[in-house]
Design a protein around this motif. Structure first.
Motif, PDB file in Angstrom:
ATOM      1  N   GLY A 154     -61.072   4.422   4.596  1.00 16.70           N
ATOM      2  CA  GLY A 154     -62.045   5.126   5.418  1.00 16.70           C
ATOM      3  C   GLY A 154     -63.384   4.414   5.377  1.00 16.70           C
ATOM      4  N   LEU A 155     -64.030   4.319   6.526  1.00 21.39           N
ATOM      5  CA  LEU A 155     -65.315   3.642   6.601  1.00 21.39           C
ATOM      6  C   LEU A 155     -66.407   4.500   5.959  1.00 21.39           C
ATOM      7  CD1 LEU A 155     -65.281   2.171  10.217  1.00 21.39           C
ATOM      8  CD2 LEU A 155     -64.191   1.311   8.136  1.00 21.39           C
TER       9      LEU A 155
ATOM     10  N   THR B 181     -65.041   8.215   7.046  1.00 25.21           N
ATOM     11  CA  THR B 181     -64.737   9.361   6.185  1.00 25.21           C
ATOM     12  C   THR B 181     -65.892   9.742   5.269  1.00 25.21           C
ATOM     13  OG1 THR B 181     -63.652   7.828   4.663  1.00 25.21           O
ATOM     14  CG2 THR B 181     -62.241   9.017   6.227  1.00 25.21           C
ATOM     15  N   THR B 182     -66.935   8.930   5.242  1.00 24.49           N
ATOM     16  CA  THR B 182     -68.132   9.256   4.460  1.00 24.49           C
ATOM     17  C   THR B 182     -69.359   8.878   5.276  1.00 24.49           C
ATOM     18  OG1 THR B 182     -66.978   8.735   2.391  1.00 24.49           O
ATOM     19  CG2 THR B 182     -69.383   8.869   2.304  1.00 24.49           C
TER      20      THR B 182
ATOM     21  N   ASP C  84     -66.803  13.657   4.267  1.00 24.82           N
ATOM     22  CA  ASP C  84     -67.756  13.791   3.161  1.00 24.82           C
ATOM     23  C   ASP C  84     -69.149  13.346   3.602  1.00 24.82           C
ATOM     24  OD1 ASP C  84     -65.699  14.703   1.616  1.00 24.82           O
ATOM     25  OD2 ASP C  84     -65.505  12.895   0.404  1.00 24.82           O
ATOM     26  N   VAL C  85     -70.161  14.035   3.095  1.00 24.63           N
ATOM     27  CA  VAL C  85     -71.544  13.798   3.516  1.00 24.63           C
ATOM     28  C   VAL C  85     -72.455  13.723   2.293  1.00 24.63           C
ATOM     29  CG1 VAL C  85     -73.507  14.715   4.819  1.00 24.63           C
ATOM     30  CG2 VAL C  85     -71.184  14.980   5.720  1.00 24.63           C
ATOM     31  N   GLY C  86     -73.236  12.664   2.235  1.00 25.20           N
ATOM     32  CA  GLY C  86     -74.303  12.543   1.248  1.00 25.20           C
ATOM     33  C   GLY C  86     -75.648  12.499   1.954  1.00 25.20           C
TER      34      GLY C  86
ATOM     35  N   ARG D 105     -66.777   3.480  -6.805  1.00 22.64           N
ATOM     36  CA  ARG D 105     -65.695   3.934  -7.680  1.00 22.64           C
ATOM     37  C   ARG D 105     -64.793   4.938  -6.973  1.00 22.64           C
ATOM     38  NH1 ARG D 105     -68.311   4.793 -13.757  1.00 22.64           N
ATOM     39  NH2 ARG D 105     -68.991   2.620 -14.031  1.00 22.64           N
ATOM     40  N   ARG D 106     -65.283   5.488  -5.868  1.00 27.16           N
ATOM     41  CA  ARG D 106     -64.502   6.494  -5.144  1.00 27.16           C
ATOM     42  C   ARG D 106     -64.122   6.046  -3.747  1.00 27.16           C
ATOM     43  NH1 ARG D 106     -67.093  12.314  -4.843  1.00 27.16           N
ATOM     44  NH2 ARG D 106     -65.172  12.508  -3.608  1.00 27.16           N
ATOM     45  N   LYS D 107     -65.005   5.318  -3.090  1.00 28.28           N
ATOM     46  CA  LYS D 107     -64.872   5.063  -1.661  1.00 28.28           C
ATOM     47  C   LYS D 107     -64.806   3.563  -1.371  1.00 28.28           C
ATOM     48  CE  LYS D 107     -65.741   9.514  -0.750  1.00 28.28           C
ATOM     49  NZ  LYS D 107     -64.731  10.416  -0.163  1.00 28.28           N
TER      50      LYS D 107
END
Length: 432
Positions: A58-59, A90-91, A123-125, A366-368
């Motif tokens: 996911g980008l 995805t983020t 997902d959103v930051g 580490r996640r994305k």
């Protein structure tokens, strides 16, 4: 007997950090549990066979203006994240403006998070903002979970987010350096900007010369050198910035930089109306080619959207009065792939620019950003040979305007998975 995997996706074109190869990606729960041979006998509750359709991570789009709350009629979390998912993103990281209030203290961040809760399909930051007068709020914002601080050196376009002068920039960088925070900068020197002499594009382009970008980059680099801060230059449109960026890196200055799909795909000669207006502006074809070289050489790290939408009414009129911002969140992957493939770049390059490096920029690597064991199972099925013609009214962002309307692009997102589950209409995105 081992517990069956929840999902196995097989493709003859899986893009991992080691390149593109046939593989089977096995998911257990929310994460990637195994990357096996394409024909490995893996037991799973669901098996998906993609064949020659590529499987990408996911980008990660670290430059998105969602505008909610306050200007939700421009965009919002529901519409923006739906568009992101349809484009294989995805983020997303939301910019601290043009929402009201801007995200310049912890209380405003709490307002933003409440507005986003329960609406996000991906997902959103959140970025925080650095403006005159909020220096004391930066550390608290950092502790509250923002990924860094955006500032402007020139007028932002909205009154509630004023720019920093040289002293203000130095103070912000020094404060951020004290806790190793990241400062991201809209770099145009206001002393070299002017008002357009008329409504045409050449008037607008002349009012925001390439030198204004270069001088601003030089100012940021000098301040980063003095303070030791980490800095990131946003939306580089002028290839004249590549030289000072490369020189700064050779010196050990901690500076990174991004560009955007519209600077890589469009040129001054393509501009027709105010849907093409953005700041800094789209420049000529030779400049565009030089940006591609900067990207290939690693002087530019990332390609992110700078999705900055507005209402249709604000995107009309002349270039002297229309809102400056490109709506492209759903289209970034096919836009970049269309141009990259023409220029001899492969999918691993695109993944590096649009997933791996943006994730690393903000510490999410580490996640994305990669198909690897232990990462979130954020996956995209991407048909690299399919073409489509962009119709603005068919896109998912709130207002139907985009400079790509009528343009034929190569590459179609066939499916997107967020943490191992297909993205549908359910708001399962997390606030990071």
């Amino acid at each position: 007997m081992a517990e069956p995997y929840d999902l196995v996706v097989r493709s003859r074109r899986v893009v991992t950090a080691s390149g593109e190869r046939p593989a089977a990606v096995a998911v257990r729960g929310r994460t990637i549990a195994e990357v096996a041979a394409y024909d490995a006998p893996l037991d799973a509750r669901e098996q998906v066979e993609l064949g020659e359709t590529a499987l990408l991570p996911g980008l990660v789009d670290t430059h998105v203006h969602v505008n909610e709350p306050g200007r939700t009629h421009w965009e919002g979390f529901a519409t923006a994240t739906r568009a992101a998912a349809a484009g294989g993103v995805t983020t997303v990281l939301d910019m601290p403006l043009n929402s009201i209030p801007p995200t310049v203290d912890a209380a405003a961040l709490a307002v933003k998070r409440r507005a986003a809760a329960g609406q996000c399909l991906v997902d959103v930051g959140f970025w925080g903002g650095a403006i005159p007068g909020n220096l004391g709020a930066l550390r608290e914002l950092h502790r509250a979970g923002v990924y860094g601080f955006k500032c402007f050196l020139s007028h932002s376009g909205v009154e509630e987010f004023p720019p920093l002068d040289d002293a203000g920039l130095h103070a912000v960088l020094a404060e951020a350096a004290s806790f190793d925070g990241l400062v991201i900068v809209h770099a145009e020197d206001p002393r070299l900007l002017g008002e357009p002499a008329g409504p045409g594009y050449r008037d607008f382009l002349a009012s925001r010369p390439a030198l204004a970008e270069r001088r601003a980059v030089e100012r940021v680099v000098a301040a980063a050198r003095r303070t030791g801060a980490r800095v990131h230059i946003l939306h580089v449109s002028s290839a004249s910035c590549l030289e000072p960026l490369a020189g700064a890196r050779r010196e050990g200055v901690r500076v990174t930089a991004e560009t955007c799909p519209h600077y890589l795909a469009l040129a001054e000669e393509d501009v027709r109306g105010p849907e093409f207006k953005c700041c800094p502006p789209i420049r000529d074809a030779a400049n565009r080619d030089a940006l591609w070289r900067g990207l290939a050489e690693g002087v530019l790290d990332c390609v992110v959207s700078d999705h900055s939408p507005a209402t249709v009414e604000l995107k009309t009129g002349g270039f002297d009065t229309a809102w400056g911002g490109i709506s492209s969140l759903q289209l970034g992957l096919p836009v970049v792939w269309t141009e990259a493939s023409r220029r001899g770049h492969g999918l691993p390059d695109v993944v590096r620019w649009m997933a791996e490096r943006p994730a690393a920029l903000v510490g999410l690597d580490r996640r994305k950003g990669a198909i690897a064991v232990g990462r979130d199972a954020d996956l995209v099925a991407f048909d690299t040979g399919a073409t489509f013609t962009v119709r603005a009214e068919e896109l998912y962002h709130r207002n139907p305007t985009t400079p790509y309307h009528g343009r034929t692009l190569t590459g179609v997102v066939r499916a997107t998975w967020l943490r191992g589950r297909p993205v549908t209409g359910e708001a399962r995105g997390e606030l990071l």
